[in-house]
Design a protein around this motif. Structure first.
Motif, short mmCIF file in Angstrom:
data_model
loop_
_atom_site.label_atom_id
_atom_site.label_comp_id
_atom_site.label_asym_id
_atom_site.label_seq_id
_atom_site.Cartn_x
_atom_site.Cartn_y
_atom_site.Cartn_z
N THR A 146 0.85 -1.19 0.00
CA THR A 146 0.00 0.00 0.00
C THR A 146 0.89 1.24 0.00
O THR A 146 2.11 1.15 0.02
CB THR A 146 -0.89 0.05 1.25
N ARG A 147 0.24 2.41 -0.02
CA ARG A 147 0.98 3.64 0.20
C ARG A 147 1.66 3.57 1.56
O ARG A 147 1.17 2.91 2.48
CB ARG A 147 0.05 4.86 0.17
N GLU A 148 2.76 4.27 1.71
CA GLU A 148 3.48 4.29 2.98
C GLU A 148 2.56 4.85 4.07
O GLU A 148 1.82 5.81 3.85
CB GLU A 148 4.73 5.17 2.87
N GLY A 149 2.60 4.24 5.23
CA GLY A 149 1.79 4.70 6.35
C GLY A 149 0.40 4.11 6.39
O GLY A 149 -0.37 4.40 7.30
N ILE A 150 0.06 3.26 5.42
CA ILE A 150 -1.26 2.62 5.40
C ILE A 150 -1.12 1.22 6.00
O ILE A 150 -0.44 0.34 5.46
CB ILE A 150 -1.81 2.51 3.97
N ASP A 151 -1.72 1.01 7.15
CA ASP A 151 -1.75 -0.30 7.79
C ASP A 151 -2.97 -0.31 8.71
O ASP A 151 -3.80 0.59 8.67
CB ASP A 151 -0.45 -0.60 8.54
N LYS A 152 -3.08 -1.32 9.54
CA LYS A 152 -4.27 -1.40 10.40
C LYS A 152 -4.28 -0.33 11.49
O LYS A 152 -5.34 0.03 12.00
CB LYS A 152 -4.41 -2.80 10.98
N ALA A 153 -3.10 0.20 11.83
CA ALA A 153 -3.08 1.35 12.75
C ALA A 153 -3.73 2.56 12.08
O ALA A 153 -4.44 3.34 12.74
CB ALA A 153 -1.64 1.66 13.16
N TYR A 154 -3.50 2.70 10.79
CA TYR A 154 -4.16 3.77 10.03
C TYR A 154 -5.68 3.58 10.09
O TYR A 154 -6.43 4.54 10.30
CB TYR A 154 -3.67 3.74 8.58
N GLY A 155 -6.11 2.34 9.91
CA GLY A 155 -7.54 2.06 10.00
C GLY A 155 -8.10 2.39 11.36
O GLY A 155 -9.21 2.92 11.48
N MET A 156 -7.36 2.09 12.41
CA MET A 156 -7.81 2.42 13.77
C MET A 156 -7.91 3.93 13.97
O MET A 156 -8.87 4.43 14.59
CB MET A 156 -6.87 1.80 14.80
N ARG A 157 -6.93 4.66 13.45
CA ARG A 157 -7.00 6.13 13.57
C ARG A 157 -8.21 6.67 12.83
O ARG A 157 -8.85 7.63 13.29
CB ARG A 157 -5.71 6.75 13.04
N LYS A 158 -8.53 6.07 11.68
CA LYS A 158 -9.73 6.48 10.95
C LYS A 158 -11.00 6.18 11.74
O LYS A 158 -11.96 6.96 11.74
CB LYS A 158 -9.77 5.78 9.59
N LEU A 159 -11.01 5.02 12.44
CA LEU A 159 -12.17 4.69 13.27
C LEU A 159 -12.36 5.73 14.37
O LEU A 159 -13.49 6.12 14.68
CB LEU A 159 -12.00 3.30 13.89
N VAL A 160 -11.26 6.15 14.99
CA VAL A 160 -11.33 7.20 16.01
C VAL A 160 -11.94 8.46 15.41
O VAL A 160 -12.81 9.11 16.00
CB VAL A 160 -9.93 7.49 16.58
N GLU A 161 -11.48 8.81 14.21
CA GLU A 161 -11.93 10.04 13.55
C GLU A 161 -13.41 10.00 13.21
O GLU A 161 -14.15 10.96 13.47
CB GLU A 161 -11.10 10.25 12.28
N VAL A 162 -13.87 8.89 12.62
CA VAL A 162 -15.25 8.85 12.13
C VAL A 162 -16.27 8.54 13.23
O VAL A 162 -17.44 8.91 13.11
CB VAL A 162 -15.40 7.85 10.96
N THR A 163 -15.83 7.85 14.29
CA THR A 163 -16.78 7.53 15.36
C THR A 163 -16.76 8.55 16.49
O THR A 163 -17.73 8.67 17.24
CB THR A 163 -16.46 6.15 15.98
#
Length: 246
Positions: A177-194
């Motif tokens: 993937t692009r650099e910096g994209i992993d499941k930690a990125y997904g978790m940060r997105k969950l924090v942001e959207v929820t």
């Protein structure tokens, strides 16, 4: 709560077992649930969505992040809608495909008897699967039980792709993937959207070891719970639900 999918909620590339599907619905009735996995949305549909017998109000509590969190879907107005997609450029995708094929063949990891394509262009992620995504779980499990092959492949491909992130995926797969994209990125997105703080989330996965694709979640400081398979996860959820902890 957030979860990995393959070998955490279901056998690899298989639909949620009936027991797990029921537990996820019970969980959704109480708290928001996120699922972050390397598979495409079509895989989420057959593995998860089609297995959940739940009204719209319950499904709206489910946050789906396919392709290692590079895409995000929510349920609204009776349908699943893509909220974002972090796509690779055409040049990055070509370079990733070429590097994977060259290195896999050079290391002797390019299998001739496969179950579907070895290389997949998922737009926001390029994935190598030694026997194809549809390979039976027992064949996948036997290919690299120590992760030695995947780690050697990952390191060699990463050296050819500066600026991209090359990670071990499932039992026979490598994800780019692009650099910096992993499941930690997904978790940060969950924090942001929820709007739910990371400290109030718990991630459950079967690959939280340092070489596993769930490890970035642990490394970011999130609370995690390691499991050895979907049955382990089901036992854990039943205890949490029975004790009123969720």
């Amino acid at each position: 709560m957030a979860f990995d999918l393959d070998d955490t909620l279901a056998p690899s590339k298989s639909p949620l077992p009936e027991r797990m599907a029921g537990l996820i619905v019970r969980l959704l009735e109480r708290i928001p649930v996120g699922i972050i996995s390397g598979g495409q949305f079509s895989q989420f549909r057959t593995q998860v969505i089609d297995r959940l017998d739940a009204p719209a109000a319950v499904l709206e509590n489910l946050y789906l992040m396919p392709v290692t969190g590079t895409r995000y879907y929510r349920f609204a107005d009776g349908e699943w809608h893509e909220q974002y997609s972090e796509d690779l450029t055409p040049e990055q995708r070509r370079a990733a495909l070429d590097a994977l094929e060259e290195v896999a063949k050079g290391l002797g990891y390019w299998e001739s008897d496969t179950y579907g394509p070895v290389l997949e262009d998922r737009g926001s992620q390029i994935t190598f699967s030694a026997f194809g995504q549809a390979a039976p779980p027992d064949i996948k499990a036997a290919w690299d039980p120590t992760d030695e092959k995947k780690n050697r492949l990952r390191e060699a491909v990463q050296a050819k792709l500066p600026g991209l992130s090359v990670r071990s995926g499932g039992s026979t797969s490598i994800d780019i993937t692009r650099e910096g994209i992993d499941k930690a990125y997904g978790m940060r997105k969950l924090v942001e959207v929820t709007g739910i703080p990371l400290d109030d989330m718990l991630f459950v996965g079967d690959r939280l070891d340092p070489h596993g694709n769930d490890y970035p979640v642990k490394a970011m400081g999130a609370r995690t719970h390691a499991v050895r398979g979907w049955e382990d996860t089901a036992d854990y959820l039943e205890r949490l639900l029975a004790d009123g902890l969720v």
